[in-house]
Motif scaffolding. Structure first.
Motif, short mmCIF file in Angstrom:
data_model
loop_
_atom_site.label_atom_id
_atom_site.label_comp_id
_atom_site.label_asym_id
_atom_site.label_seq_id
_atom_site.Cartn_x
_atom_site.Cartn_y
_atom_site.Cartn_z
N TYR A 31 0.55 -1.14 0.10
CA TYR A 31 -0.11 -0.28 0.03
C TYR A 31 0.87 1.16 0.05
O TYR A 31 1.99 1.47 0.87
CB TYR A 31 -0.19 0.22 1.38
CG TYR A 31 -2.22 -0.98 1.09
CD1 TYR A 31 -1.74 -2.39 1.93
CD2 TYR A 31 -3.12 -0.55 0.73
CE1 TYR A 31 -2.86 -3.32 1.44
CE2 TYR A 31 -4.44 -1.41 0.37
CZ TYR A 31 -4.14 -2.52 0.86
OH TYR A 31 -5.06 -3.34 0.61
N MET A 33 0.90 4.58 0.94
CA MET A 33 0.27 5.59 2.19
C MET A 33 0.70 7.17 2.41
O MET A 33 1.67 7.68 1.48
CB MET A 33 1.66 4.87 3.87
CG MET A 33 1.47 3.48 4.09
SD MET A 33 -0.47 3.18 4.31
CE MET A 33 -0.42 3.23 5.85
N SER A 49 2.37 11.86 1.00
CA SER A 49 2.43 10.59 0.67
C SER A 49 3.28 9.86 -0.54
O SER A 49 4.36 10.31 -0.58
CB SER A 49 1.29 10.32 -0.15
OG SER A 49 1.45 10.97 -1.88
N SER A 51 4.72 6.18 -2.24
CA SER A 51 3.77 4.27 -2.62
C SER A 51 4.64 3.41 -2.44
O SER A 51 5.25 3.33 -0.95
CB SER A 51 4.63 4.53 -4.33
OG SER A 51 6.38 4.79 -4.59
N SER A 52 4.12 2.12 -2.29
CA SER A 52 4.42 1.03 -1.94
C SER A 52 6.11 0.35 -1.03
O SER A 52 6.20 0.06 -0.17
CB SER A 52 3.05 -0.14 -2.37
OG SER A 52 4.09 -0.33 -3.74
N ASN A 73 9.47 -0.89 4.84
CA ASN A 73 9.09 -2.13 4.89
C ASN A 73 8.86 -3.04 5.50
O ASN A 73 7.40 -3.96 6.21
CB ASN A 73 8.37 -2.66 3.19
CG ASN A 73 7.28 -1.20 2.35
OD1 ASN A 73 7.30 -0.52 3.36
ND2 ASN A 73 7.80 -1.04 1.55
N ARG A 97 -4.09 4.69 4.83
CA ARG A 97 -3.67 3.59 4.42
C ARG A 97 -5.36 4.18 3.07
O ARG A 97 -5.85 3.76 3.68
CB ARG A 97 -3.99 2.68 4.38
CG ARG A 97 -3.28 1.82 3.75
CD ARG A 97 -3.84 0.26 4.51
NE ARG A 97 -5.47 0.13 4.00
CZ ARG A 97 -5.92 -1.19 4.08
NH1 ARG A 97 -5.50 -2.07 4.41
NH2 ARG A 97 -6.99 -1.10 3.84
N SER A 99 -7.85 2.99 0.66
CA SER A 99 -8.40 2.05 0.47
C SER A 99 -9.73 2.06 -1.14
O SER A 99 -10.29 2.83 -0.40
CB SER A 99 -9.38 0.78 1.98
OG SER A 99 -10.26 0.15 1.38
N GLY A 104 -10.81 4.63 3.33
CA GLY A 104 -9.53 4.40 3.83
C GLY A 104 -8.70 4.53 5.27
O GLY A 104 -10.58 3.99 6.25
#
Length: 116
Positions: A31, A33, A49, A51-52, A73, A97, A99, A104
């Motif tokens: 995800y 964040m 923000s 990226s994953s 991570n 997070r 969704s 989210g």
């Protein structure tokens, strides 16, 4: 899904803080964040923000050059390093997070107060 923020506090203008958000209950590395903030009487706004896998970051214009978002991570943690803090950075900071199709998931927030 659980998001737990920490690291807020009272700091003088020009000072620094590092916020942390520990995530659990989902596969964190899958995800993107974000950090949002909400000042008294104002709408919640996106601050930064990531990226994953951390390769892409975005920032609100008001914090560019002062805030850095990062993630680990392996530790299921996203960070927000804040330097050269200003009084108008005062707000409750929330970890988020996304969704699809929903608002989210949110943490409980951590208060940042910038004051002499």
């Amino acid at each position: 899904v659980q998001l737990v923020e920490s690291g807020g506090g009272l700091v003088q203008p020009g000072g620094s803080l590092r916020l942390s958000c520990v995530a659990s209950g989902f596969t964190f590395s899958m995800y993107a964040m974000s950090w949002f903030r909400q000042a008294p009487g104002k709408e919640r706004e996106l601050v930064a923000s990531i990226s994953s896998v951390g390769g892409i970051t975005n920032y609100a214009d008001s914090v560019k050059g002062r805030f850095t978002i990062s993630r680990d991570n392996r530790a299921n943690t996203v960070y927000l390093q804040m330097i050269r803090l200003k009084p108008n950075d005062t707000a409750v900071y929330y970890c988020h997070r996304p969704s699809p199709g929903t608002s989210g998931s949110w943490g409980q927030g951590t208060q940042v107060t910038v004051s002499p």
